[in-house]
Write an enzyme that holds these catalytic residues in place. Structure first.
Site, PDB file in Angstrom:
ATOM      1  CE1 TYR A 183      -3.990   1.866   0.602  1.00 19.32           C
ATOM      2  CE2 TYR A 183      -2.766   3.098   2.123  1.00 19.32           C
ATOM      3  CZ  TYR A 183      -3.931   3.134   1.377  1.00 19.32           C
ATOM      4  OH  TYR A 183      -5.001   3.932   1.542  1.00 19.32           O
TER       5      TYR A 183
ATOM      6  CE  LYS B 291      -3.824   4.474  -1.944  1.00 15.68           C
ATOM      7  NZ  LYS B 291      -4.618   4.957  -2.741  1.00 15.68           N
TER       8      LYS B 291
END
Length: 272
Positions: free
Chosen positions: A168, A172
């Site tokens: 993640y 991002k």
């Protein structure tokens, strides 16, 4: 009714809050991978007087994203695209995070650059997690500029050996640098593109994170940084309204961090 069109991906709490904040007097096109979520959001918005429409879209499918961009181009002048759709580390696998959050965002940036016009404003919702990434300059450059359909073949992705949280963070950060690199093409069309990195926001996705193994740690950081609470979807919608509105016409290719001071605490006070 204005000919202006607002596209919002993600029919959850954040997406619908954004739609309500910037969709008045405009045509709203909502996109989500789950028809039941999409229908519920569209029905609610129509009941409140919005000219809302839905299109089932799988962000991880480049063809599906292209169809959304084509539908947008045929529906009016694209005033804004706000990309809130994504998956979380608490509820998804590493491959799904990389396919949706990393590659899917790149597909969207590319597809909508081709239909952007003068005045179009794009906001890609990333995450404060992207500010924690520790990548080499070469890896960041590759994530920023590689063709979208080759992103998942990059060494930094194929050689990834981490858990969903690390995936993640990687995804991002890729969103943030991808937006930076895309700003030139958008500028040349008279359009703008920025990313917005929320901290912990009170949505169903955040609730799942709070109930996960890392939930107490996450909430502990909010207490330690002094804010003592999660953010609200309405607060993110206000930040989006700024980035898509007339007060930010000289803002493009950058990231707006909206996290209650959590990243600042991590950088300057965590060891104290």
């Amino acid at each position: 009714m204005s000919n202006d069109l607002v596209v919002v991906t993600g029919a959850g709490g954040m997406g619908t809050a954004v739609a309500r904040r910037i969709g008045s007097g405009r045509t709203l096109l909502l996109a989500d991978a789950f028809p039941e979520h999409l229908d519920r959001a569209v029905t609610a918005l129509r009941g409140e007087g919005y000219d809302a429409h839905g299109q089932v879209t799988d962000i991880a499918d480049q063809g599906s994203v292209a169809k959304l961009a084509e539908a947008a181009a045929a529906s009016g002048r694209l005033a804004a695209l706000v990309h809130t759709a994504g998956v979380s580390a608490a509820t998804s696998t590493v491959p799904k995070i990389l396919e949706v959050d990393l590659a899917g965002t790149a597909y969207l940036i590319d597809a909508f650059e081709r239909v952007a016009t003068g005045g179009t404003a794009v906001v890609c919702v990333a995450s404060m997690a992207g500010h924690y990434a520790q990548l080499s300059a070469d890896d960041e450059q590759a994530l920023a500029t590689a063709p979208a359909d080759r992103l998942l073949d990059l060494d930094v992705v194929t050689g990834f050996d981490g858990d969903p949280i690390a995936a993640y963070i990687l995804a991002k950060r890729a969103n943030q640098v991808r937006v930076q690199a895309a700003a030139l093409a958008y500028n040349r069309r008279g359009a703008r593109i920025n990313s917005l990195s929320p901290g912990v926001i009170s949505t169903a996705m955040a609730k799942a994170e709070q109930e996960s193994a890392s939930g107490e740690h996450m909430m502990g950081m909010l207490r330690a940084c002094g804010i003592g609470r999660t953010g609200t979807p309405a607060e993110i919608a206000e930040a989006v309204a700024f980035l898509t509105g007339p007060g930010s016409l000289y803002v493009t290719g950058t990231d707006l961090l909206v996290d209650g001071g959590q990243a600042a605490w991590l950088r300057r006070h965590r060891s104290q």
